[in-house]
Design an enzyme around this catalytic site. Structure first.
Site, PDB file in Angstrom:
ATOM      1  CE  LYS A  69      -3.759  -2.216   2.516  1.00 36.07           C
ATOM      2  NZ  LYS A  69      -4.850  -2.409   1.567  1.00 36.07           N
ATOM      3  CB  CYS A 126     -12.139  -6.186   4.146  1.00 37.45           C
ATOM      4  SG  CYS A 126     -11.613  -7.047   2.690  1.00 37.45           S
TER       5      CYS A 126
END
Ligand code: PLP
Length: 423
Positions: A229, A381
């Protein structure tokens, strides 16, 4: 090292951003899921595959020495980046999920028993919920959540009460919500937990990207993040841990490299950090953390830092207004105070999740895709957070310093077009 003066200069370092999709220039707004990679990371990965491709720590030959130097060099880079006291505090994992599973499993085996409680933040990603449920299930303990207010911020009064009343053994909190982009007051939360002698894990999957992290100043006990990320190769990840806890906890996985001596009767373990690094690590991905974090750091220093900050500020301000102007649009997570410095507790990073009345998020995403725009839809999620807001899905647009205000404007114009087509 990098001569970057404009956002265009930053973009020029990312080959993936130069492509077109369906004949339209790619507008990549799925950065909270994973970042694109700068050329320096691509070169490191490519170069290691062609050159220093040998297992680390094990062999007495040049290639292994070179690979080990790059792997351990990345560990030192991570240490500096988050201001950890030593290399033994930095455990390499495959990502945030693996880091949290490690702590949940090892910490709970040692310190959590029947009737105890693990407290997680109500904005948690599944990877900060399920590992604790698995570990608590084995220990006879339970997971409780810190409620989320309508604004998307954590209910700090409820948090204080939860800390007092029950047998909380560890708190696990999101640094920055991957859905709402709100920076949680983790330093304050850690101080409150420590006042009760309770350690705290911070899920820094988004925090490492958008805030300056100093683990000693934050005083967290664990800080977990993923390399992919923050520009590094997929398969890289980090667990920062306080030394006393890492020493006291049992190993998570057994295998090569994590041992001192092995007999069929008894095994002793390698000193930190290798005690937690069983088996062949993803050494090329981990090594890529060095150029990735150097690159991330270079965006925070010198002339380009103010360009990046200004761009981020203008994207946030623009999207707050432009999204709310779309009829029936609801943004999830607008902090009560709108004037906090970016990255500070209570501020919002450029991550916007929303719904538009009368439009399915997946339909919007598909239409945007055809216009060249990559966004995320679904539960992200975070099913409990979706339930908190009474929805099962949202659209999310998330930005990094290589995204321009012009892209944000094109995104809004395209979103309006898509909504018109669907309603
Ligand atoms: N925590 C947060 C806040 C995240 O945003 C993510 C990924 O989106 C994760 C944890 C899991 O990260 P990974 O899949 O890289 O392990």
């Amino acid at each position: 090292m990098y001569s970057m003066k404009t956002v265009e200069d930053i973009r020029g370092l990312f080959p993936a951003l130069q492509q077109s999709v369906y004949g339209k220039p790619l507008v990549y707004l799925d950065n909270s899921a994973t970042s694109q990679k700068p050329q320096c990371v691509i070169d490191l990965v490519d170069g290691m595959h062609k050159g220093a491709n040998a297992n680390v720590h094990r062999a007495m030959h040049k290639l292994s020495d070179d690979a080990t130097a790059l792997y351990e060099g990345a560990r030192e880079k991570v240490r500096q980046f988050i201001n950890a006291p030593g290399r033994e505090n930095i455990i390499f994992t495959s990502g945030t999920t693996a880091s949290i599973n490690l702590v949940a499993s090892s910490f709970c085996r040692k310190f959590v028993g029947e009737g105890d409680v693990v407290l997680v933040s109500g904005d948690s990603h599944h990877s900060n919920i399920v590992p604790w449920q698995l570990a608590c299930g084995a220990a006879g303990a339970s997971v409780k959540a810190i409620p989320v207010l309508e604004s998307g911020e954590l209910d700090m009064e409820a948090y204080k009460e939860l800390l007092q009343g029950s047998r909380v053994k560890i708190v696990a909190v999101e640094h920055i919500s991957n859905v709402m982009g709100i920076v949680n007051p983790v330093k304050e939360m850690i101080a409150l937990a420590h006042a009760q002698g309770i350690p705290v894990l911070v899920d820094g999957a988004q925090g490492i990207v958008h805030a300056r992290v100093d683990v000693q100043d934050m005083d967290c006990d664990f800080y977990a993040f993923s390399g992919h990320k923050i520009y590094a190769a997929t398969g890289s990840g980090v667990l920062y841990g306080r030394r006393e806890l890492l020493e006291a906890m049992p190993p998570y996985m057994g295998g090569g490299d994590m041992v001192d001596t092995v007999t069929f009767e008894k095994t002793t373990y390698a000193p930190l950090p290798l005690k937690y690094e069983a088996g062949t690590p993803n050494f090329i991905a981990q090594a890529s953390l060095a150029p990735a974090l150097e690159f991330a750091q270079s965006l925070r220093e010198g002339e380009i830092a103010s360009v990046v900050e200004e761009q981020e500020r203008s994207i946030i301000e623009y999207l707050k207004v432009a999204l709310q102007e779309i009829e029936g649009c609801r943004i999830y997570g607008l902090p009560q105070r709108g004037d906090m410095e970016p990255g500070m507790p209570g501020s919002k990073i450029p991550v916007f999740s929303f719904n538009i009345e009368g439009c399915f998020p997946s339909d919007l995403a598909q239409l945007l895709d055809k216009m060249g725009i990559a966004v995320r839809t679904g539960m992200m999620c975070c099913e409990p957070l979706m339930a908190r807001f009474g929805v099962t899905s949202m659209v999310r647009a998330s930005f990094l310093p290589y995204n321009t205000l012009q892209e944000a404007e094109y995104f809004i114009a395209s979103l309006k077009r898509a909504a018109r087509m669907l309603r």
